[in-house]
Enzyme design. Structure first.
Site, PDB file in Angstrom:
ATOM      1  N   PRO A  54      37.860  43.119  39.934  1.00  0.00           N
ATOM      2  CA  PRO A  54      38.236  41.908  40.760  1.00  0.00           C
ATOM      3  C   PRO A  54      37.360  41.047  40.877  1.00  0.00           C
ATOM      4  O   PRO A  54      36.812  40.860  42.108  1.00  0.00           O
ATOM      5  CB  PRO A  54      39.044  42.622  41.845  1.00  0.00           C
ATOM      6  CG  PRO A  54      38.077  43.835  41.976  1.00  0.00           C
ATOM      7  CD  PRO A  54      37.963  44.267  40.717  1.00  0.00           C
ATOM      8  N   CYS A  55      36.893  40.171  39.982  1.00  0.00           N
ATOM      9  CA  CYS A  55      35.842  39.116  40.003  1.00  0.00           C
ATOM     10  C   CYS A  55      36.165  38.011  40.865  1.00  0.00           C
ATOM     11  O   CYS A  55      35.358  37.350  41.629  1.00  0.00           O
ATOM     12  CB  CYS A  55      35.354  39.040  38.913  1.00  0.00           C
ATOM     13  SG  CYS A  55      36.656  37.984  37.820  1.00  0.00           S
TER      14      CYS A  55
END
Length: 99
Positions: A54-55
């Site tokens: 989850p950047c």
């Protein structure tokens, strides 16, 4: 194939709790060198699996969303809000949502 550093960045993303964000500097420091903020950003830009890593949970030191987020700033905002994080004027309040 990610480098060892890039993989370490991706692995760190998995430790950020739902409803929280981290800064580039926090990730760099956690990985042992607070001077590697840009390298963290570069790794995030190359994220091979954004659904897994989850950047979107990474913002700058002022809480601002990433203008160069690989999927677009609107998408980053949407994902953050889906996590219950308030985004006002393309910014997250780190006092409330920072790790």
């Amino acid at each position: 194939m990610p480098t060892a550093f890039e993989q370490a960045v991706y692995d760190f993303l998995l430790t950020i709790p739902k409803g929280k964000v981290a800064t580039y500097a926090q990730i760099a420091k956690a990985l042992g060198n607070s001077n590697l903020c840009r390298a963290v950003g570069n790794a995030l830009h190359k994220n091979p699996e954004p659904d897994k890593y989850p950047c979107y949970k990474v913002v700058n030191s002022k809480g601002q969303l990433a203008k160069n987020f690989a999927l677009g700033i609107d998408e980053q905002k949407r994902w953050l809000e889906k996590d219950g994080i308030a985004v006002v004027d393309w910014k997250v309040d780190l006092r409330d949502y920072g790790i």
